[in-house]
Design a protein around this motif. Structure first.
Motif, short mmCIF file in Angstrom:
data_model
loop_
_atom_site.label_atom_id
_atom_site.label_comp_id
_atom_site.label_asym_id
_atom_site.label_seq_id
_atom_site.Cartn_x
_atom_site.Cartn_y
_atom_site.Cartn_z
N ASP A 51 0.82 -1.21 0.00
CA ASP A 51 0.00 0.00 0.00
C ASP A 51 0.85 1.26 0.00
O ASP A 51 0.46 2.28 -0.57
N GLU A 52 2.02 1.20 0.63
CA GLU A 52 2.89 2.37 0.65
C GLU A 52 3.36 2.71 -0.76
O GLU A 52 3.44 3.89 -1.13
N LEU A 53 3.65 1.70 -1.54
CA LEU A 53 4.01 1.94 -2.94
C LEU A 53 2.82 2.48 -3.72
O LEU A 53 2.94 3.43 -4.51
N THR A 54 1.66 1.88 -3.51
CA THR A 54 0.46 2.32 -4.21
C THR A 54 0.17 3.79 -3.94
O THR A 54 -0.11 4.57 -4.87
N GLU A 55 0.25 4.19 -2.69
CA GLU A 55 0.00 5.59 -2.33
C GLU A 55 1.05 6.52 -2.92
O GLU A 55 0.75 7.65 -3.33
N GLY A 56 2.30 6.05 -2.98
CA GLY A 56 3.36 6.87 -3.55
C GLY A 56 3.12 7.16 -5.02
O GLY A 56 3.28 8.30 -5.48
#
Length: 604
Positions: A352-357
């Protein structure tokens, strides 16, 4: 980028464009008006495209057209190669009857690009070259065993709107085992002639096949289209489709995968070559030079490319030293690479951290686009992680083309496999390259321009396509996206990757480098993680020369921009320059240079 297909029509994928002749001076008007000659050329190119499509069943699938099963069965056959040769010769004869001097400047570009593309493609179909290529029908990086499930699966290029679509696609699925068996026969021919793949690519292919075989038919990647069937299909008909589909997967497709896996493991692997470079294969040195020309559209020697790569690596390291100082790090650059690899702050903790980035970068880029481009493609672009079964064998990200009408969106995929080896610093530049304004802009604008011949709309000239995407990364400076040292470091690290590719690809395939030597070079000159470095090197081993296209193409577009800025001064318009680069679809670099210089002269 997108789907790499093992043996599409040579006129599309095997094109290596030589420098085009200088534009002829405009002739005096005669009895044949220029617009009539333009119309003749476009009519010919349109008929050529239809003829090529008939000889390109896999390409038709990738474009979302339903190819018939009989056409699909011709893949990897002598019959198809002979038909392609005949068609290319016919097209060159017909093209020669067009008076190039009477064409408009835009159609002269089409004429030059198409002529040289077909000449080169015809060379790739000569019997001596086919004997070195057709017997290696695919590998782990460009494998039909991986790509066909993606084409026919849910979310792929084929429609699933009604029962008719399901039945047509099921007929293709039923044919697929025959294609796999023919590929096995080609591999056997290569064994007999001493022209074989590497052990590394063979082991990876076996792993990919076995991963598909690990699931029963009901849960197979091939049955994904059954998960959500249209409500317009009555439940009873859905049940019949589902039963027939699972039967074909279980009784035909999976056994074909099992046969191929067993053959590769028991017979082919012992015969595969241990050296990773294609020059170690019979006829490999000559093939590598042809591949350089194919992928860069320029007549470059491996030694010159290797030297260019070393110079670029040194230049980028100098810029890295400056950014390293902004982090307050006083150690050496290699030590900083190790620091980045080990410090959790530089790595995502969850998918999710990558997705949000990526979502955050997308919003920032969208706000800047009106300042950089006059035109934007129709339709949106989706952002999603790779499916779990693909992540292990994929790079950090890729782009999958949408439909020309914009109804099926293009997709930017990013990799969440082995998170501890992924970097938060690479989010911005990867999005700019694979997504917007990189591959999504270039490919979508080209395919949506109905005034262009099909080979310019759908072409896969890597020097242009990947060169644009690499140039698109540099636009992050003008967008203010690299003021953050973390993202600035990320774009330099990605630029370093493309520079190292010049060194490593030529090192492996022209200078006898080992896989471990290539991986060590990449780890010693960048902050990339080991799994990324290994995946990159394995890609270069499987696909010689393709990795050269990025930096060669990107440097060419950057040089053309500098030429335009110097020549035009305050009259230089960046949006107009981008229109010149993107406005004629896919062009070989020499033809693109002709176009840009013609524009510079017109503005002056």
């Amino acid at each position: 980028m997108g789907l790499t297909r093992a043996f599409l029509l040579a006129g599309l994928l095997l094109a290596a464009i030589a420098p085009a002749p200088a534009p002829a001076a405009a002739p005096a008007l005669t009895a044949v008006p220029r617009q009539d000659e333009d119309a003749r050329l476009l009519a010919l190119l349109n008929s050529f495209a239809r003829a090529q499509e008939a000889l390109d069943p896999l390409g038709a699938l990738a474009r979302g057209d339903n190819s018939n099963p009989q056409a699909l069965q011709r893949l990897f056959s002598d019959e198809l190669a002979a038909a392609q040769r005949t068609e290319l010769r016919r097209e060159l004869i017909a093209l020669a009857r067009i008076d190039r001097a009477r064409l408009s400047p835009e159609r002269q570009l089409s004429y030059d690009a198409f002529r040289e593309q077909n000449r080169e493609a015809l060379g790739w179909l000569s019997p001596d070259i086919v004997a070195l290529t057709l017997v290696r029908p695919f590998n782990h990086f460009g494998g039909l065993h991986e790509e066909f499930p993606a084409l026919i699966g849910a979310g792929g290029s084929l429609p699933y709107r009604d029962e008719h679509d399901y039945r047509r696609n099921l007929a293709l699925l039923r044919t697929f085992p025959t294609v796999l068996d023919r590929a096995s026969a080609r591999f056997r021919q290569g064994m007999a002639s001493g022209v074989v793949e590497t052990r590394l690519t063979t082991v990876n292919m076996i792993a990919q096949l076995d991963e598909v075989l690990a699931r029963p038919a009901e849960e197979s990647v091939f049955t994904a289209p059954l998960a959500e069937m249209p409500e317009a299909i009555p439940p009873a008909r859905q049940a019949l489709i589902r039963a027939d589909w699972i039967e074909v997967v279980g009784q035909d497709v999976l056994p074909a995968y099992r046969r191929l896996s067993r053959f590769l493991a028991e017979e082919y692997l012992p015969a595969a070559r241990t050296e990773p470079g294609i020059s170690a294969m019979k006829g490999g040195a000559g093939i590598y030079r042809r591949l350089i020309h194919r992928h860069t559209t320029l007549p470059l020697e491996p030694e010159a490319i290797h030297a260019l790569g070393l110079r670029e690596v040194a230049r980028i390291q100098g810029e890295m030293e400056q950014v390293k100082a902004q982090f307050g790090y006083n150690g050496t650059l290699p030590a900083f690479f190790n620091h980045i690899r080990s410090d959790p702050r530089f790595h995502p903790k969850t998918p999710d951290e990558l997705t949000e980035g990526y979502a955050k970068v997308a919003r920032s880029v969208d706000a800047q686009l009106p300042h950089l481009f006059d035109r934007q493609p129709r339709g949106r672009m989706g952002i999603a992680p790779y499916p779990a079964h693909r992540g292990k064998f994929e790079a950090g990200g890729s782009y999958s083309l949408g439909s020309p009408d914009g109804r099926r969106p293009g997709m930017f995929y990013f990799n969440t496999y082995d998170l501890q080896s992924r970097f938060l610093s690479g989010v911005t530049t990867l999005y700019l390259h694979e997504g917007i304004p990189g591959h999504h802009f270039q490919t979508s604008l080209a395919e949506q321009d109905l005034t262009l011949p099909d080979f310019q709309r759908f072409g896969d000239n890597a020097a242009y396509v990947e060169g644009w995407a690499l140039y698109a990364e540099t636009l992050g400076y003008e967008m203010g996206l690299y003021t953050d040292p973390l993202q600035h470091w990320g774009t330099l690290d990605d630029e370093m990757l493309r520079a190292m590719r010049l060194v490593v690809d030529t090192g492996i395939h022209a200078q006898g480098w080992s896989r471990s030597q290539a991986v060590a070079y990449m780890l010693g000159n960048s902050g990339m993680g080991r799994s990324d470095a290994e995946a990159e090197v394995d890609r270069y081993i499987a696909n010689p020369g393709q990795a050269l296209s990025y930096k060669i193409g990107g440097l060419t577009i950057q040089r053309l921009r500098r030429e335009a800025e110097a020549a035009l001064g305050p009259r230089f318009d960046l949006k107009a320059f981008h229109t010149q680069i993107l406005g004629s679809g896919v062009l070989p670099l020499p033809v693109l240079e002709t176009k840009v210089r013609r524009w510079i002269a017109a503005v002056r």
